[in-house]
Every structure is written in C-alpha cells, then in structure tokens.
Write an enzyme that holds these catalytic residues in place. Sequence first.
Site, PDB file in Angstrom:
ATOM      1  N   LYS A  56      53.356 -42.381  22.719  1.00  0.00           N
ATOM      2  CA  LYS A  56      52.878 -42.933  21.450  1.00  0.00           C
ATOM      3  C   LYS A  56      53.780 -44.043  20.940  1.00  0.00           C
ATOM      4  O   LYS A  56      55.004 -43.934  21.011  1.00  0.00           O
ATOM      5  CB  LYS A  56      52.774 -41.826  20.408  1.00  0.00           C
ATOM      6  CG  LYS A  56      51.687 -40.866  20.794  1.00  0.00           C
ATOM      7  CD  LYS A  56      51.250 -39.975  19.667  1.00  0.00           C
ATOM      8  CE  LYS A  56      50.156 -39.082  20.214  1.00  0.00           C
ATOM      9  NZ  LYS A  56      49.084 -38.831  19.276  1.00  0.00           N
ATOM     10  N   HIS A  81      46.875 -29.554  33.478  1.00  0.00           N
ATOM     11  CA  HIS A  81      46.485 -30.948  33.706  1.00  0.00           C
ATOM     12  C   HIS A  81      46.192 -31.245  35.164  1.00  0.00           C
ATOM     13  O   HIS A  81      45.722 -32.308  35.504  1.00  0.00           O
ATOM     14  CB  HIS A  81      47.565 -31.892  33.162  1.00  0.00           C
ATOM     15  CG  HIS A  81      47.828 -31.652  31.700  1.00  0.00           C
ATOM     16  ND1 HIS A  81      48.791 -30.775  31.271  1.00  0.00           N
ATOM     17  CD2 HIS A  81      47.233 -32.131  30.598  1.00  0.00           C
ATOM     18  CE1 HIS A  81      48.786 -30.735  29.948  1.00  0.00           C
ATOM     19  NE2 HIS A  81      47.851 -31.545  29.513  1.00  0.00           N
TER      20      HIS A  81
END
Length: 764
Positions: A120, A704
């Site tokens: 981010k 994942h």
Amino acid sequence: MTVSHILGYPRIGAQRELKKATEAYWAGEQSREALETQGKTLRQAHWQAQFDAGLDYVSVGDFAFYDQVLNVSVLLGAVPERFNASDEIARGDIDLDTAFRMARGRAPSGEPAAACEMTKYFDTNYHYLVPELHQGQRFALACERLFEEVDEAQETGFAPKVTLTGPLTWLWLGKTKGNSFDRLTLLEGVLDVYVEVLNRLAKQNIEWVQLDEPALVQDLPLAWQQAYERAYHRLQAAPVKLMVASYFGGLGDNLSVATRLPVAGLHVDAVRAPEQLELVIDRLSPHQVLSIGMIDGRNVWRSDLAVLRERLMPLKVRLGNRLWLAPSCSLLHVPVDLEAETELDEELKSWLAFARQKLNEVVTLTRLLDHRATAEDETRLAVATQALDARRASARIHRGVVKERLARLSPADSQRTSPYAKRAVAQRRELALPPFPTTTIGSFPQTNAIRATRRAYKNAELDVDTYETKMREEIAYAVARQEALDIDVLVHGEAERNDMVEYFGEQLDGFAFTRFGWVQSYGSRCVKPPIIVGDVSRPTPMTVRWSEYAQSLTDKPMKGMLTGPVTILQWSFVRDDQPRETTCKQIALALRDEVADLEGAGISVIQVDEPALREGLPLRQSQWQAYLNWAVESFQLSVAGVEDATQIHTHMCYSEFNDIIGAIAALDADVITIETSRSDMELLEAFQDFAYPNEIGPGVYDIHTPNTPDVAWMVTLMEKALEKIPAERLWVNPDCGLKTRRWEEVEPALANMVAAAKALRKRY
Ligand code: GLN
Ligand code: ZN
C-alpha cells in the site's frame, strides 16, 4: 495571479477504459498498438478535462499502464535481473511487457518470472510495486515514455507540468534485496539519472517539474533528512523549476528540511494539516512559490468554497503571485466523474465532488481569490454554500438517537463482564471442544453459480424467495462438507456476500453507494468504496437469519461472521464533518446490536474480522496511540455486550503485528486467527514476548496458493507454535478465508488440516 494545478489525475478512465484495455491486452485479445492507442486517448481526455476546467497546467507523468512508482523504476533502469532486461536497459528502451512482467509475473511476451512485491502507498488503498534495491546497483535512463508523453501534450497545445515520484521517496519505498545495506548508498546513482531526466525535460521546454516526496510527512531518520538537502542541491543544477510535493499529512519535524530545499516551489497538504500553513510561509524564502493543497484529494466531499476563500485571503496577501492552489494530493485516490452517477439522488449528489468536479473547485477558488471570478464561479460558490448548508442541517445525516446513544456510553460498555480466564472456563463448558480445535476463517469458495445467483437477484431476475432458497442450499452444502471433514467450529460460508464491507454497508443506514465510483487499487484492479454519509445505525438484523439457519443444520457450534467497525471505516469514504473516531463508534454500536441478536439466536461463537486494523495506523508514530485507543475501543464496543460463555473471535491477515501487539491484546478477543503460515510461525514470537493471554489460531496453511498442504508440514508448524503458546490456547485453521479457492482445492487441504489437528491431539 494565483496559479491553479493538480498533482495528478486518475488514469483508469470514467468507464474504467484502462482496466478493460490492459486486461484485453494481457489476455491476448487486443494488440499492443490498440493498448497504446487507448492509453493515448485517455491521456488526451484527461488533459482536455484539465484544460477545459481552466487549470494553468496539465499534469504529465501521472499516467501509467500499471503504477506510477513502477514507471520510475523503469525510467531508472531498476529492473531486477530475473526479468532479463539488460539489453533493453542498455538500449535505454525497456519494453512495456517487461514492466508488466515486473507487475504481474507474466505478459504477452517475455519469460514469466516472480512478480515484484506490491504494497500500500502510504496510508491509501492504492498499491505500488516495491522497487527492489541491490547493493552497488547501477541506474541508467532506460525509458522514453515520459518524454514522449510531454511531446504528446505539447503537440496538442497543452502546457504540461511534469510530475514524477521524487528520488528520496522512490528509495524510501524500495526494499533492499540480498545483504541488507543502507539504501542511501544508492542515492548518487539515482540522482545521476534524475539529473539527466530533468535536463531532457528542460530541452523540451518544460518549466516546472513536480517531484512527489510524501516521505516528508513520515518520521525520517536523520540521515534521510540530511539526504534531502544533498539530493536537491544536486538536482537544482538542472535548468527547470522544481516543486517538491508533500502530501497525506503535515511536514512536522521535516518542516525545516522541506522549506530549506533549494527548489522553486513546495506543495503542502492543507486538508490533513491545515495548521502548518503559517509555519511554512514563515520559513519560505522570498522567491519560492507555495502550492497549497486545499481541496481534499482523498475524499469525495464537495469543498466549502466560501470558507476556503476566507481561509486563503490572508495567505494570498502574504504570498501574492507566489501562491498556487491544488488538491491536497493526486486525484488518483478519488473516483473520476460525479456526472456519471445518473442514478444517485440529487441531494446526495449535491454534496459530492469527484476528480473532475475538483478541477472546477480549484479553478473557481483561484479566480475568487484573484477577484476575477466569472459568473460561473459565483454560481459555483453559491451552489456550494447552499449544498453545504443543506448537508449540515440534513435529517438524513443527523439522527438524534444515534448521537444520544454514543453520548451515553460508559467505559463499562467496551469491557467484557469477566476477564478472559473466567470466560474461557464458561466457554469450555458451553462449547465442549477438543484440544487444538479446528475452524476456518469464514468464506468458502465463491463458485460461478453463487456469483450468478447473486447477480441475478441484484438485477431483479430472481425473486427474494428463490434467491434465499438458493443461498440456503449453498449454506447447507458448506455445512455438510464441514461436517464430513469433521471440523469443530463451523461457518456458513458467506455465499451471500459480495464484499465484506459492501455487504454490511448496504444494510446499514448512513451509507450510500455509487455506480461508477471506481478508484484504482492496483494495476487494473479497482474498488468502489461505499460512502459513509450520515449517522450509522442498523434498521434490522443483517446476518442473523443465515447464521440461525446454518446452526439449525448442525449440532456443532456455528460461528457468526461480521466485519469489524475499523475495517468498515477504513475501506469506505468517510464523512468529513465529524472525527473518524465518532463514525467508527457509530458503526461499532450498529454491530453491537447484530452481535446481541446473533447471541440471542443461539450463536455462541461470533467472529468480528478486523483485517484493516493495522493499515489504519497514522503515518506518524506519535499519532499511533490515539488511533489505536479508539480503534480498539470500537472493536470492543461491538463485542463486549455478550455473556461470558459466548466466544468472540477476530481475524487479521497482515504479517507485521509486532508493533501493535499491545493493541491486539487489548481487543481482548477470546480467539484471534492470524496469517502466519508464510512466516513460519515467527510471528508468534511477538505474541509470546508480550505474554499474549488469550487463544490464537496461527494459520497453518497459505490459502493464496492452490497447493494441498502436507499433514506433517502443518504438524511441524504447530509444534513451532507450541514452543511459544501453550497447547490449551492453540487453534488450527487456514490463514485466511477460502472464497478465492475451488472446492477441489479446499477439501483435501482441510482434510489434511483436520488430520494434523488430530495427530496433535494424540501427542499433546
Ligand atoms: N471472513 C472473511 C473471509 O473469510 C475474512 C476476509 C479477510 O480476512 N479479509 O472471507
Ligand atoms: Zn484474512
């Protein structure tokens, strides 16, 4: 006269044209040429919008097919070796597919390789590609795109101001690979290329180059503060004017670093840090311009032009022609165009401004300050004042009951009745779970059938009864599978949820949704955050009937599943007329009612997810504690009303907990499930060091990947966990929700997980 500009414009397109074009290109459905043409069309449209609005410059350099930080890495020739780009770097012409491979691991041409890490951008939901830095790394100007875009803008007759991530912020955002070393040792090499870039731009007759340095609003080590001065002394040699742009907060202790830089201009964020304006102006040298970011680039609310004009008047007197006006940061972080929202009600619409509307706000404010307002500006001013007056007084925003309830809160409301040790006894009696109990994080595979059903219902092609019947079938399926797998605490699977925030926002009062309010999250991925408009309350139960139904199908405990207040806040556009803390607590109280209803319906385990707790941390450490205090209190408010015997779970999935472990403990959830499988349980050290007192489910496998985790491997991981946490406080679960997986992957994985738990029960 006052100069108007922006720091950057959204590039995704009002109809997400860039998303569609890049995805079609990646899928081999569209040629490179078509993609380049689409890029060019978007750039032209965005410059045209800025020009039409009346800005003094158009912004060039903010366009990217994937990410603007990646663009700079490519510009500097900072392409990791595994992408085999040395020839391209030598030629000074890195291919677009190479950039795509860095971003996604693969592209229509070139060998696949592991993609670069993504994370981010400061405190936004925008993700950038992390520059990979090596000791002794060399840099070279390796891409012509920026210069071509400048030509493009000039050929059409626009006056470009170039924007680029600054050298120190680029290094600051980078991560060292291999032997750890001081990133600043690379600075000179990076600056060599920046100097070359600036000289090239000067040759193109560029007057202003904006170098984004948001690292300046963070806590910088002394060596970095000093490096700023060194770096910009070198850059000032280039015959262009530099504007150093700080945003997302105040300069704080970097104030004198920033104001002493030998540059022609400085941009500061006056939305997040209005108090710094006078201080900055006091320190500015007499020839420097100050760009004031007065329009909120991070939120969707219309500006109060009259108030801003009043605030700016005295500053205008002091700065004269050295005053520039802009949004606080790039408009990348807001949706593109409010006009596209034809179905939004007029009242709400009149309170909002997206990127295109913000261009007008900047220009109108500039002209108002310069006493050259047009009739249109006067109208905009009047309309803004009227809309904001209406907003302030609106019954849609202010609900007496919500405010009164908040005002009546006492500290006891955010504390469970008994301490964990006592609750644990009651919960053991109530739940009768085996040691190393197994559970999952909430969602099960979101199959095509599930998505199709939800879509059909949303488009009114399915009536409520049919929809609910189908969803119950999905729940029944998930419950049956979990029973067959012999999992101990079951979940209903979240089939009915599109998104963990939107699902709740749609059912809460005080939220609004747009149709096209897309904001780029990473690459071609966009999110459409809800808008928290007014006081939040819960008109009716949101999840109870699903959980109740799921519980009716099994004798095992069924876990109720909610998204926490901080996460709902963090992933929405939040109202700007009261502190975030207040809005968060309102959401918490709405959730508290839901928790109470779940408990009343016989749900004895309730999970409140807070994956966004950590990302809400302010950019300055000095502000962390204040945030954590209200964030923790909000979580507690939502759950603390339950009986001792009701077990509260929470879930988080970020690997860096070490620095907020105190806050995590303060949540006082009976059980926390966390992502640890990839870090080899190392994370648990922080929990051990802190003597974390409650139960933990360290994720034993990484959801994942599609791979089936090995039983022995999971047992080994749990044994590592046992070195740090006593057996009676350990759970066994995957590290996140399973919605992105297929049942064929989930079933063998969970079967092995349960087998691992059973093996542990025999041994401990
Ligand atoms: N309960 C959610 C799920 O399982 C949690 C999602 C998340 O951690 N982001 O999907
Ligand atoms: Zn998760």
